[in-house]
Design an enzyme around this catalytic site. Sequence first.
Site, PDB file in Angstrom:
ATOM      1  N   GLY A 111       0.813  -1.214   0.000  1.00  0.00           N
ATOM      2  CA  GLY A 111       0.000   0.000   0.000  1.00  0.00           C
ATOM      3  C   GLY A 111       0.846   1.263   0.000  1.00  0.00           C
ATOM      4  CG  ASN A 112      -0.992   5.199   0.231  1.00  0.00           C
ATOM      5  OD1 ASN A 112      -0.652   5.589  -0.881  1.00  0.00           O
ATOM      6  ND2 ASN A 112      -2.250   5.187   0.621  1.00  0.00           N
ATOM      7  CB  ILE A 135      -9.007  -3.863   1.939  1.00  0.00           C
ATOM      8  CG1 ILE A 135      -8.607  -3.285   3.303  1.00  0.00           C
ATOM      9  CG2 ILE A 135      -8.610  -5.314   1.816  1.00  0.00           C
ATOM     10  CD1 ILE A 135      -9.413  -3.853   4.465  1.00  0.00           C
ATOM     11  CG  ASP A 136      -7.181   0.817   3.641  1.00  0.00           C
ATOM     12  OD1 ASP A 136      -8.022   0.014   4.073  1.00  0.00           O
ATOM     13  OD2 ASP A 136      -6.114   1.076   4.227  1.00  0.00           O
ATOM     14  NE  ARG A 171     -31.671  -4.980  19.827  1.00  0.00           N
ATOM     15  CZ  ARG A 171     -31.261  -6.189  20.168  1.00  0.00           C
ATOM     16  NH1 ARG A 171     -30.610  -6.941  19.305  1.00  0.00           N
ATOM     17  NH2 ARG A 171     -31.506  -6.647  21.372  1.00  0.00           N
ATOM     18  CD  GLU A 231     -10.051   1.238  10.141  1.00  0.00           C
ATOM     19  OE1 GLU A 231      -9.971   0.477  11.118  1.00  0.00           O
ATOM     20  OE2 GLU A 231      -9.292   1.173   9.159  1.00  0.00           O
ATOM     21  CD  GLN A 283     -14.142  -4.724   7.051  1.00  0.00           C
ATOM     22  OE1 GLN A 283     -14.604  -3.777   6.459  1.00  0.00           O
ATOM     23  NE2 GLN A 283     -13.694  -4.625   8.286  1.00  0.00           N
TER      24      GLN A 283
HETATM   25  O1  F6P Z   1      -4.557  -0.887   5.312  1.00  0.00           O
HETATM   26  C1  F6P Z   1      -5.350  -2.007   5.473  1.00  0.00           C
HETATM   27  C2  F6P Z   1      -5.972  -2.026   6.850  1.00  0.00           C
HETATM   28  O2  F6P Z   1      -6.772  -3.181   6.951  1.00  0.00           O
HETATM   29  C3  F6P Z   1      -6.763  -0.774   7.221  1.00  0.00           C
HETATM   30  O3  F6P Z   1      -8.038  -0.760   6.653  1.00  0.00           O
HETATM   31  C4  F6P Z   1      -6.763  -0.859   8.718  1.00  0.00           C
HETATM   32  O4  F6P Z   1      -6.901   0.412   9.288  1.00  0.00           O
HETATM   33  C5  F6P Z   1      -5.402  -1.436   9.023  1.00  0.00           C
HETATM   34  O5  F6P Z   1      -4.979  -2.106   7.841  1.00  0.00           O
HETATM   35  C6  F6P Z   1      -5.362  -2.399  10.163  1.00  0.00           C
HETATM   36  O6  F6P Z   1      -4.027  -2.696  10.404  1.00  0.00           O
HETATM   37  P1  F6P Z   1      -3.508  -3.907  11.268  1.00  0.00           P
HETATM   38  O7  F6P Z   1      -3.740  -5.160  10.489  1.00  0.00           O
HETATM   39  O8  F6P Z   1      -2.051  -3.616  11.428  1.00  0.00           O
HETATM   40  O9  F6P Z   1      -4.280  -3.895  12.536  1.00  0.00           O
END
Ligand code: F6P
Length: 357
Positions: A111-112, A135-136, A171, A231, A283
């Site tokens: 990723g980034n 996934i982001d 709910r 999140e 996810q």
């Molecule tokens: O970058 C992918 C990701 O799943 C994000 O969506 C999430 O914030 C982060 O990684 C969670 O990171 P870790 O697996 O280190 O808890």
Amino acid sequence: MLRIGMLTSGGDCQALNAAMRGVVKGLANSKQEIEVYGFMNGYKGLIYGDYRLLSKSEFSGILTKGGTILGSSRQPFKLMRVPDENGLDKVEAMKQTYYKLNLGCLVILGGNGTQKTANLLREEGLNVIHLPKTIDNDIYGTDVTFGFQSAINIATDAIDCIHTTAASHNRVFIVEVMGHKVGWLTLHAGIAGGADIILLPEIPYDIKKVAEAIEHRTQAGKGFTILAVAEGAISKEDAKLSKKELKKKREKSKYPSISYEIAAEIQAATGTEVRVTVPGHTQRGGSPTPYDRVLCTRLGAAAAQAILDKDFGNMVAMVNGETKRVPLESVAGKLKAVDPDSQIIKEIKQIGISFGD
Ligand code: F6P
């Protein structure tokens, strides 16, 4: 002899193996003799010389396999120039491994943060090719990242399952969706799952507006409301805080995540019972969707061609349905976020979904 190294870094996702398979199969069809070295657990393997020669057969039968056959780890970019606990210069160590193995190229999937380090290695003179995984879906310069579509499926399934129980119990339900600092995954899963309210980091919410949207549904005879909350969702007040102030506030919070805070506020404002579901790392798990398998096969093949052309220093991206070599220096360090004024947001507002703004 063409010798390439490969590594997967950062949080894993579904189609990493499919992408590596695409690269190796793409190279196998050339006339060149090829050796592929796999570095274990991301940049860690490159830094500490943890690698092994991979056979072609190891890339067979992995198209549908989630996770990564090489393992992964997070090696923050900001620490790359900081020596490790034994004083080791990580960048020099990575270069040494590369030259020791006499590699012609490093294929880096991530990723980034991973991309920033790939660009650093390019600046240091190594031949690198980056493939955009996460996934982001927040990598600038590619229409889509692999893992994104597979994660949408899982998050959508979670919202679908919540629908039936929410309807039975009248709910309010919150499904908290991953995505780090951006809302792509929440936006798409929220739309696909028929969420009534979608809260994204890019569109700070006003809790009064969220409560109004819920009450509006109640008055219209809808017994339940589903919120897809990123999140990284943030209120309008918190959006005014500096990074440091926000960090401090969140550290002091009694809630495990933003969704629980929103749930308590909704409960206080509307008197309705609220439940929170966090699908979390599910996810990132399981098999890649057919879309991601196709995407990775294409990106992998295009990366193989870039290697054969000796065209390095690029991210192999998907732009308007075509694979494209995008110079790393033009994208590294940039984030692709949801544009609050984009057509998709306007269309979704048009059908009555609230963003709490
Ligand atoms: O970058 C992918 C990701 O799943 C994000 O969506 C999430 O914030 C982060 O990684 C969670 O990171 P870790 O697996 O280190 O808890």
